[in-house]
Design a protein around this motif. Structure first.
Motif, PDB file in Angstrom:
ATOM      1  N   ASP A  84      44.235  42.048  72.904  1.00 29.13           N
ATOM      2  CA  ASP A  84      45.435  41.768  72.025  1.00 29.13           C
ATOM      3  C   ASP A  84      45.218  40.364  72.944  1.00 29.13           C
ATOM      4  OD1 ASP A  84      46.844  40.817  70.495  1.00 29.13           O
ATOM      5  OD2 ASP A  84      48.042  42.783  70.126  1.00 29.13           O
ATOM      6  N   THR A 125      45.970  50.244  80.846  1.00 27.93           N
ATOM      7  CA  THR A 125      46.234  50.189  78.549  1.00 27.93           C
ATOM      8  C   THR A 125      46.629  51.911  78.284  1.00 27.93           C
ATOM      9  OG1 THR A 125      44.311  51.130  79.814  1.00 27.93           O
ATOM     10  CG2 THR A 125      43.694  49.788  79.727  1.00 27.93           C
ATOM     11  N   HIS A 243      50.095  49.546  69.992  1.00 19.92           N
ATOM     12  CA  HIS A 243      50.943  49.111  70.615  1.00 19.92           C
ATOM     13  C   HIS A 243      51.706  49.964  70.484  1.00 19.92           C
ATOM     14  CE1 HIS A 243      48.120  46.373  70.943  1.00 19.92           C
ATOM     15  NE2 HIS A 243      48.233  44.967  70.427  1.00 19.92           N
TER      16      HIS A 243
HETATM   17  N1  LIG Z   1      54.660  54.998  84.923  1.00 24.61           N
HETATM   18  C1  LIG Z   1      55.639  54.782  83.838  1.00 24.61           C
HETATM   19  O1  LIG Z   1      56.902  55.250  83.786  1.00 24.61           O
HETATM   20  C2  LIG Z   1      55.928  54.593  82.743  1.00 24.61           C
HETATM   21  C3  LIG Z   1      56.111  53.945  81.501  1.00 24.61           C
HETATM   22  C4  LIG Z   1      55.531  53.649  80.454  1.00 24.61           C
HETATM   23  C5  LIG Z   1      54.464  53.653  79.777  1.00 24.61           C
HETATM   24  N2  LIG Z   1      53.344  54.077  81.158  1.00 24.61           N
HETATM   25  C6  LIG Z   1      52.020  54.299  80.945  1.00 24.61           C
HETATM   26  O2  LIG Z   1      51.164  52.609  80.856  1.00 24.61           O
HETATM   27  C7  LIG Z   1      50.086  53.046  80.273  1.00 24.61           C
HETATM   28  C8  LIG Z   1      50.705  51.213  79.089  1.00 24.61           C
HETATM   29  O3  LIG Z   1      51.084  51.713  78.239  1.00 24.61           O
HETATM   30  P1  LIG Z   1      52.500  50.949  77.404  1.00 24.61           P
HETATM   31  O4  LIG Z   1      53.432  51.621  76.766  1.00 24.61           O
HETATM   32  O5  LIG Z   1      52.355  49.865  77.850  1.00 24.61           O
HETATM   33  O6  LIG Z   1      51.452  50.902  76.276  1.00 24.61           O
HETATM   34  P2  LIG Z   1      50.843  49.356  75.564  1.00 24.61           P
HETATM   35  O7  LIG Z   1      50.272  49.884  74.530  1.00 24.61           O
HETATM   36  O8  LIG Z   1      52.550  48.502  74.740  1.00 24.61           O
HETATM   37  O9  LIG Z   1      50.303  48.431  76.559  1.00 24.61           O
HETATM   38  C9  LIG Z   1      48.861  48.359  76.554  1.00 24.61           C
HETATM   39  C10 LIG Z   1      48.577  47.198  76.271  1.00 24.61           C
HETATM   40  O10 LIG Z   1      46.967  47.562  76.784  1.00 24.61           O
HETATM   41  C11 LIG Z   1      46.119  46.799  76.437  1.00 24.61           C
HETATM   42  N3  LIG Z   1      44.983  47.188  76.174  1.00 24.61           N
HETATM   43  C12 LIG Z   1      44.163  48.260  75.702  1.00 24.61           C
HETATM   44  N4  LIG Z   1      42.626  48.262  75.715  1.00 24.61           N
HETATM   45  C13 LIG Z   1      42.419  47.566  76.545  1.00 24.61           C
HETATM   46  C14 LIG Z   1      41.092  47.257  77.142  1.00 24.61           C
HETATM   47  N5  LIG Z   1      40.016  48.234  77.166  1.00 24.61           N
HETATM   48  N6  LIG Z   1      41.289  45.556  78.033  1.00 24.61           N
HETATM   49  C15 LIG Z   1      41.869  45.487  78.131  1.00 24.61           C
HETATM   50  N7  LIG Z   1      43.190  45.257  77.379  1.00 24.61           N
HETATM   51  C16 LIG Z   1      43.863  46.891  76.447  1.00 24.61           C
HETATM   52  C17 LIG Z   1      46.052  46.832  74.979  1.00 24.61           C
HETATM   53  O11 LIG Z   1      46.674  45.756  73.914  1.00 24.61           O
HETATM   54  C18 LIG Z   1      48.169  46.708  75.093  1.00 24.61           C
HETATM   55  O12 LIG Z   1      48.361  45.249  75.141  1.00 24.61           O
HETATM   56  C19 LIG Z   1      50.039  54.521  79.357  1.00 24.61           C
HETATM   57  O13 LIG Z   1      49.413  55.097  79.940  1.00 24.61           O
HETATM   58  C20 LIG Z   1      50.761  54.730  79.993  1.00 24.61           C
HETATM   59  O14 LIG Z   1      51.217  56.156  79.965  1.00 24.61           O
HETATM   60  C21 LIG Z   1      53.835  54.784  82.335  1.00 24.61           C
END
Ligand SMILES: NC(=O)c1ccc[n+]([C@@H]2O[C@H](COP(=O)([O-])OP(=O)(O)OC[C@H]3O[C@@H](n4cnc5c(N)ncnc54)[C@H](O)[C@@H]3O)[C@@H](O)[C@H]2O)c1
Length: 453
Positions: A84, A125, A243
């Protein structure tokens, strides 16, 4: 065609290796110590050498990880990637401000993996994409900082752990609580035996998230929605399941059992294990579903009571999603000993209570290393990081088992020797395995002694 595209067609035969003998029983390892001595082979680097990293998945936690890594002078961000376009400008400008140059920008992560100058990737992702990005990164010889839960389902977690092992990669997972003082203190207290013989663990998270009701719409300009869905089943676009919101839909995530279970049950498993090779359950039953949040598009359970049985040591673990925790923090992990003493830990503190509920003095350990610094150091030394993917795969599988038991409506048995579900119960759920959408193929990684699926 990129190098990676060519490589995904490798046959299973090329990857088969025999598993080693089970780790010999040893002394209990203090958890606050720095990374485990290296068992991963590879080329170690000088301490000053720059680690060049690419970000896959911008905007959310991927961006937070990138910013944390950019604090270190021996890290450089070379490229960012997202399907995106609208999610990338913030991260592009963060890199520009820091290094005085624009990162290379991609929509296809395989372009990052093709680059010889990039050492490691951040896998930021949604969960349904982790397995492909991580396994392809391993095949391309990259190390990784991979977000938690590591996978969408159990089989992906099994293959990912095997891929990391077979390609000898260093992979730190996003379970950063493993590097936070209240949690390492609590784990060390339990491992030292100061609470006595623990017979019950509890872990919980409060859930009142509503996705709301929406009708499908055209995806926004700039979002390649087909690529966003990737290997998952195609569903028409709705912003309330794209998202960030994807985590409430079992097609893309696992609800709170995996989103937060992987943090809170991880602490219980670490406390009850001698080291980061975690104790695994023998069986699990789960009850609940969508009981509290009605008239909503979300498909992940809002209520769950799951009970796990463990042997050696003998204890039960109770995982709970719901809203009824009066007087408790909204999330946490508890250890209860045979004589009724309790250790409770949550983000921000921990305490030990006697059997009458009175707080008793506790002991503190040395502070753990910074989670992101630990990753950078381990890439250089080839030591195992604190949240090594092999260990976090075990926690992730334990989390998936609660969903598998819930959706199977049966007790699910785990075979620790075969590292797989025993029998049929649970295997016909999305939490165990999913068919990949046409055009996507999960590379198979199985040890010879463990036949999966
Ligand atoms: N460690 C922590 O405390 C913590 C906190 C929040 C989220 N997370 C993890 O982080 C990961 C992301 O979560 P988020 O809340 O940031 O999600 P999000 O949806 O806000 O962000 C994910 C991003 O990845 C992109 N994306 C999707 N498929 C893709 C691909 N094939 N190539 C490139 N980009 C791609 C999306 O477009 C989006 O911008 C998840 O696995 C979530 O569980 C971890």
């Amino acid at each position: 065609m990129s190098e990676i595209e060519k490589n995904t067609d490798w046959t299973r035969r090329q990857f088969i290796v025999r598993t080693g003998a089970a780790a010999a029983a040893g002394a209990v390892a203090p958890f606050a110590l720095a990374s485990a001595p290296g068992s991963l082979k590879g080329i170690s680097r000088s301490a000053n050498e720059k680690l060049v990293i690419g970000l896959v998945g911008c905007g959310g936690m991927g961006a937070a990880n990138m910013r944390n890594l950019m604090n270190f002078p021996d890290v450089e961000i070379a490229a960012v990637c997202d399907v995106d376009e609208n999610r990338m400008p913030g991260d592009i400008s963060t890199v520009e401000k820091k290094y005085g140059r624009r990162p290379d920008v991609y929509k296809d992560y395989r372009k990052i993996l093709d680059r010889k100058d990039i050492d490691a990737v951040i896998v930021g992702t949604p969960d349904h994409w982790h397995a492909l990005v991580l396994i392809h990164a391993c095949q391309a010889g990259k190390d990784a900082y991979c977000e938690k839960p590591i996978s969408h389902n159990i089989v992906e977690a099994q293959y990912m752990a095997e891929a990391v092992k077979q390609h000898k990669r260093v992979v730190q997972c996003g379970t950063w609580q493993r590097s936070t003082k209240e949690f390492t203190d609590a784990i060390d207290y339990i491992r030292s035996g100061k609470l006595g013989r623990v017979t019950l663990c509890r872990a919980w998270i409060s859930d009142d998230f509503r996705a709301g009701r929406q009708k499908p719409t055209t995806p926004p300009a700039g979002l390649d929605y087909d690529s966003w869905v990737g290997p998952a089943a195609m569903l028409p676009y709705q912003s309330n399941r794209c998202h960030w919101n994807w985590r409430w839909f079992m097609n893309f995530g696992g609800g709170l059992s995996t989103d937060w279970g992987v943090h809170m049950m991880d602490i219980a498993l670490l406390g009850m294990s001698k080291d980061e090779n975690l104790v695994m359950p023998t069986k699990v039953s789960a009850f609940g579903g969508q009981l509290a949040i009605l008239d909503d598009d979300r498909t992940a359970p809002d209520s769950m009571e799951a009970i796990y049985e463990f042997h050696d040591p003998n204890f039960t673990m109770h995982w709970s999603i719901g809203r009824d925790h009066p007087g408790k923090e909204s999330h946490g992990t508890e250890f209860v000993s045979a004589d009724g003493r309790t250790l409770r830990v949550w983000r921000g503190g921990w305490k030990v209570l006697d059997s009458g509920g009175k707080e008793i003095p506790k002991e503190e350990s040395a502070p753990p290393p910074n989670h992101w610094r630990d990753f950078v150091d381990c890439v250089k030394t080839r030591n195992k990081p604190r949240a090594d993917l092999g260990s976090v795969a075990q926690t992730t599988i334990v989390c998936h088992l609660s969903n598998a038991a819930l959706y199977a409506g049966e007790t699910v048995h785990w075979d620790g020797e075969r590292n797989d579900i025993a029998g049929k119960a649970g295997k016909n759920t999305l939490s165990y395995k999913r068919p990949y959408r046409k055009g996507y193929k999960l590379p198979v990684y199985k040890p010879l002694s463990t036949e999966v699926g």
